[in-house]
Structure formats: C-alpha cells, structure tokens
Design an enzyme around this catalytic site. Structure first.
Site, short mmCIF file in Angstrom:
data_model
loop_
_atom_site.label_atom_id
_atom_site.label_comp_id
_atom_site.label_asym_id
_atom_site.label_seq_id
_atom_site.Cartn_x
_atom_site.Cartn_y
_atom_site.Cartn_z
N PHE A 84 1.17 3.97 -5.55
CA PHE A 84 1.12 2.54 -5.81
C PHE A 84 0.59 1.82 -4.58
O PHE A 84 0.94 2.17 -3.45
CB PHE A 84 2.52 1.99 -6.14
CG PHE A 84 3.10 2.57 -7.38
CD1 PHE A 84 2.80 2.04 -8.62
CD2 PHE A 84 3.96 3.66 -7.31
CE1 PHE A 84 3.34 2.57 -9.78
CE2 PHE A 84 4.51 4.20 -8.46
CZ PHE A 84 4.20 3.66 -9.70
N ILE A 128 6.76 9.87 -5.11
CA ILE A 128 6.17 8.54 -5.21
C ILE A 128 5.48 8.26 -3.88
O ILE A 128 6.03 8.56 -2.82
CB ILE A 128 7.26 7.46 -5.43
CG1 ILE A 128 8.17 7.80 -6.62
CG2 ILE A 128 6.63 6.08 -5.55
CD1 ILE A 128 7.51 7.77 -7.96
N GLU A 129 4.30 7.69 -3.92
CA GLU A 129 3.59 7.25 -2.72
C GLU A 129 3.38 5.74 -2.80
O GLU A 129 3.01 5.23 -3.85
CB GLU A 129 2.23 7.94 -2.60
CG GLU A 129 1.39 7.41 -1.44
CD GLU A 129 -0.04 7.94 -1.43
OE1 GLU A 129 -0.79 7.52 -0.54
OE2 GLU A 129 -0.41 8.75 -2.31
N ILE A 130 3.62 5.07 -1.69
CA ILE A 130 3.26 3.66 -1.56
C ILE A 130 2.23 3.62 -0.43
O ILE A 130 2.44 4.23 0.62
CB ILE A 130 4.47 2.77 -1.19
CG1 ILE A 130 5.64 3.00 -2.13
CG2 ILE A 130 4.04 1.31 -1.13
CD1 ILE A 130 5.45 2.50 -3.54
#
Length: 172
Positions: A84, A128-130
């Site tokens: 994201f 999850i990657e930000i």
C-alpha cells in the site's frame, strides 16, 4: 484484443486470504489498514467478509481447518505480500509502534531516489508492505507503452539517465 493484454483485463478487483479467525482479520484490515466492510453475496455456503478501500477489495475467508494454517513469524520482504502507498512514512511507522505491531524497515535506492518500505504481518502471517513507492519511476522494459495503464504518463528522466523514457504514476 491488444497484443499485450490477450484477456482484455481492465483492473485488479480483489485479493483473498484464508483466515484462522475471520473476526480477528476483519478487525485488523478495518482498524489498522482502513478497509470498510461491504455487502457480500448471501449465496456463499462458507463464512467470510468482503472489505474495500483504495480501489481494491480484500476477501477474507474463514478456514474450515484454522489450525492447519501455518502462521509465519519471520518478517521477510521477499515473501508474498501486498503493498500500500502512504502519504507519510514517518507517521505510519509511529502508528505501528504505538499499536505494538512488529515491523521491518527497509530502504531501496534507485537513480538517487530513496524508497522507504515497512513490512509487517496480518493476524494470519500474511505480509503487508507500506511504502512511498510512487516516487520511483515506472520504466517499461519492452518499450511498448501500450502495456501501461492510461494512468501512467511519460516524463523525461532527470540527469541520472540519458536517452531513456521514464513513466511516473499520475495521481488523480
């Protein structure tokens, strides 16, 4: 039919994740990542939830055998993940610390551009990657601009490259 798009695809609609605890996963994706529950077809014969935000859906499916889902504990940026974009990496990192979420920070440099990434797991161990990846130019390898979405525009690259076309996402 386009040569670079034989199935005439228009967009990514959703990703789905098998969950140990549907409620725990719904809480994570709504309270941590800001997704909103949406109506799901009533005809399904299994527990699940549909969530939506940022132009994409996440479909959560309650596992019939939750004990068989192996929970990953190592934060490995090379593992399967979804990513994201965010507006402020510092604010995201501060919030993850406040919420007690274990994460891994990584920085990538390309053409003098620094891309920051934060990786962490959902309750079932899915990565999850930000990131602030939108600052990195999108450079087609094939040179076939038809492969790129209409949301991409071609920009001349600064002094770092010569005789190369660079694409950058257009924010709408």
């Amino acid at each position: 039919m386009k040569a670079g798009n034989p199935l005439n695809l228009t967009s990514l609609n959703h990703v789905s994740f098998l969950c140990r605890s549907l409620q725990e996963s719904v809480d994570f994706y709504t309270k941590i990542l800001g997704f909103v529950p949406i109506k799901r077809p009533q005809d399904f014969d299994f527990d699940g939830a549909w969530l939506y935000n940022y132009g994409i859906g996440i479909h959560l499916i309650q596992s019939a055998n939750p004990d068989k889902i192996l929970k990953k504990t190592e934060i490995n940026p090379k593992d399967h993940h979804i990513s994201f974009q965010c507006e402020n990496m510092g604010a995201v990192e501060k919030k993850l610390k406040e919420m007690g979420i274990e994460y891994r920070r990584q920085r990538v440099e390309e053409y003098g551009i620094h891309v920051d990434q934060l990786f962490f797991h959902d309750p079932d161990g899915f990565m999850i990657e930000i990131c602030n990846c939108d600052i990195l130019p999108v450079i087609p390898i094939t040179g076939e601009m038809g492969l790129l979405s209409s949301r991409i525009r071609v920009l001349p690259l600064q002094a770092a490259l010569t005789n190369t076309t660079v694409c950058s996402a257009v924010k709408r």
